[in-house]
Design an enzyme around this catalytic site. Structure first.
Site, PDB file in Angstrom:
ATOM      1  N   GLU A 199      14.558  -6.074  -6.971  1.00 36.29           N
ATOM      2  CA  GLU A 199      14.148  -5.287  -5.803  1.00 36.29           C
ATOM      3  C   GLU A 199      14.720  -3.869  -5.845  1.00 36.29           C
ATOM      4  O   GLU A 199      15.713  -3.566  -5.177  1.00 36.29           O
ATOM      5  CB  GLU A 199      14.592  -5.993  -4.512  1.00 36.29           C
ATOM      6  CG  GLU A 199      14.090  -5.322  -3.252  1.00 36.29           C
ATOM      7  CD  GLU A 199      14.452  -6.097  -1.992  1.00 36.29           C
ATOM      8  OE1 GLU A 199      14.593  -5.465  -0.933  1.00 36.29           O
ATOM      9  OE2 GLU A 199      14.598  -7.331  -2.065  1.00 36.29           O
ATOM     10  N   LYS A 241       9.909  -7.346  -6.025  1.00 36.33           N
ATOM     11  CA  LYS A 241       9.878  -7.065  -4.587  1.00 36.33           C
ATOM     12  C   LYS A 241      10.338  -5.625  -4.438  1.00 36.33           C
ATOM     13  O   LYS A 241      11.478  -5.296  -4.745  1.00 36.33           O
ATOM     14  CB  LYS A 241      10.799  -8.010  -3.827  1.00 36.33           C
ATOM     15  CG  LYS A 241      10.757  -7.868  -2.307  1.00 36.33           C
ATOM     16  CD  LYS A 241      11.528  -9.032  -1.668  1.00 36.33           C
ATOM     17  CE  LYS A 241      11.489  -8.949  -0.139  1.00 36.33           C
ATOM     18  NZ  LYS A 241      12.564  -8.065   0.365  1.00 36.33           N
ATOM     19  N   GLY A 284      10.684  -1.605   4.583  1.00 38.31           N
ATOM     20  CA  GLY A 284      11.484  -0.406   4.391  1.00 38.31           C
ATOM     21  C   GLY A 284      11.662   0.459   5.621  1.00 38.31           C
ATOM     22  O   GLY A 284      11.774   1.676   5.518  1.00 38.31           O
TER      23      GLY A 284
END
Length: 313
Positions: A199, A241, A284
């Site tokens: 990620e 991810k 985010g």
């Protein structure tokens, strides 16, 4: 192929370090998680993160209250309609529900795959404009073995990076350090039977343009893929991810959801091998409505351009 798999005595043995049955098990987990229309629930807040949230609503911040909160989430009806997997904090991995059943088993009985976020700490890179890397590789193999024995079948490691064109970030040092550590983490996870979710997260902070974001994300993902290939990570047994490629939250004007969808597909087609089976996005800091609109536009544009033939993730 990794260089150390190609030359020298014993290259053939090194080339097949991951037994076929272990590789097949990793790929099976990937396919079970990567189901169209479903997602991964991140319930991996540490006590340091979740305790202030409890305090804000008048809940006592104790281990028992964290356990009760997790149990409430994990037993909510209809979860399997939307989810395939759940990421746990290490504390939660070893907790039990009110009947004495370990939480990984509670999830598995519902058809949800349990995973874990290994304990990590932030380290500021010397000589940079405040850039950071995550530390947590020491003892990771032993921790992963314990997580697997407890019922987890994947892990997640997040490495945040910032885009600041004037400051020259993300720097080559920050990109290489974070991505190479992600690759080492992925290799260790696979050696212990866990699917690694890698990620990299270029955060929304800043005023960078959408094209600035395209170039930065392509550099980061390119280095991540190169690192995993150099280290011999089994790509079909990994999941990506990542952040949505997006302009900074202070950029004016903000890009349209259609432009953002196009930017994300362009980046993936530039750098991501088809051996990686699935791409999962984190919001985010975007609002739920904005993040959902971008995902909808991304999938719509993918279909218009040929579906899996155009972007097989």
């Amino acid at each position: 192929m990794a260089a150390h798999h190609c030359i020298g005595t014993g290259a053939d043995e090194r080339r097949h370090w991951l037994a076929p049955d272990k590789a097949a098990a990793l790929e099976s987990t990937v396919q079970a998680i990567a189901v169209a229309g479903k997602g991964i629930s991140a319930c991996d807040e540490s006590g340091r993160t979740i305790n202030p949230r409890f305090a804000n609503v008048g809940i006592e911040a104790t281990e028992e209250m964290r356990r009760v909160y997790r149990e409430t989430l994990f037993t909510a009806p209809g979860a399997t309609d939307c989810l395939t997997a759940v990421i746990l904090d290490p504390e939660t991995v070893f907790q039990q529900d009110s009947n004495g059943t370990p939480f990984p088993e509670v999830l598995a009985k519902q058809g949800l795959i349990p995973g874990v976020k290994p304990s990590l700490t932030v380290y500021k890179l010397p000589g940079t404009a405040g850039e950071t890397t995550m530390q947590g590789l020491d003892g990771l193999s032993e921790r992963c073995a314990k997580y697997y024995a407890a019922g987890c079948r994947f892990a997640k490691w997040r490495s945040p990076l910032t885009i600041d064109v004037a400051a020259g970030t993300p720097s080559a040092l920050a990109i290489e350090t974070n991505c190479r550590d992600l690759a080492r983490y992925a290799l260790i996870c696979q050696s212990e039977g866990l699917v690694p979710i890698v990620e990299p997260d270029l955060v929304l902070k800043g005023a960078h343009s959408l094209e600035d974001a395209v170039e930065a994300n392509a550099r980061v993902l390119g280095e991540l893929v190169r690192g995993m290939q150099d280290y011999g990570v089994h790509l079909p047994g990994t999941l990506l991810k990542t952040n949505l490629v997006n302009c900074g939250k202070d950029c004016e004007p903000q890009a349209s959801v259609e432009a953002i969808a196009d930017a994300n597909l362009r980046v993936l087609r530039r750098v991501l091998p088809v051996a990686v089976a699935s791409v999962n996005y984190l919001s985010g800091g975007l609002s739920l409505d904005r993040a959902t609109a971008i995902l909808s536009a991304l999938n719509k544009l993918k279909r218009e351009r040929g579906g899996d033939r155009y972007a097989p993730w």
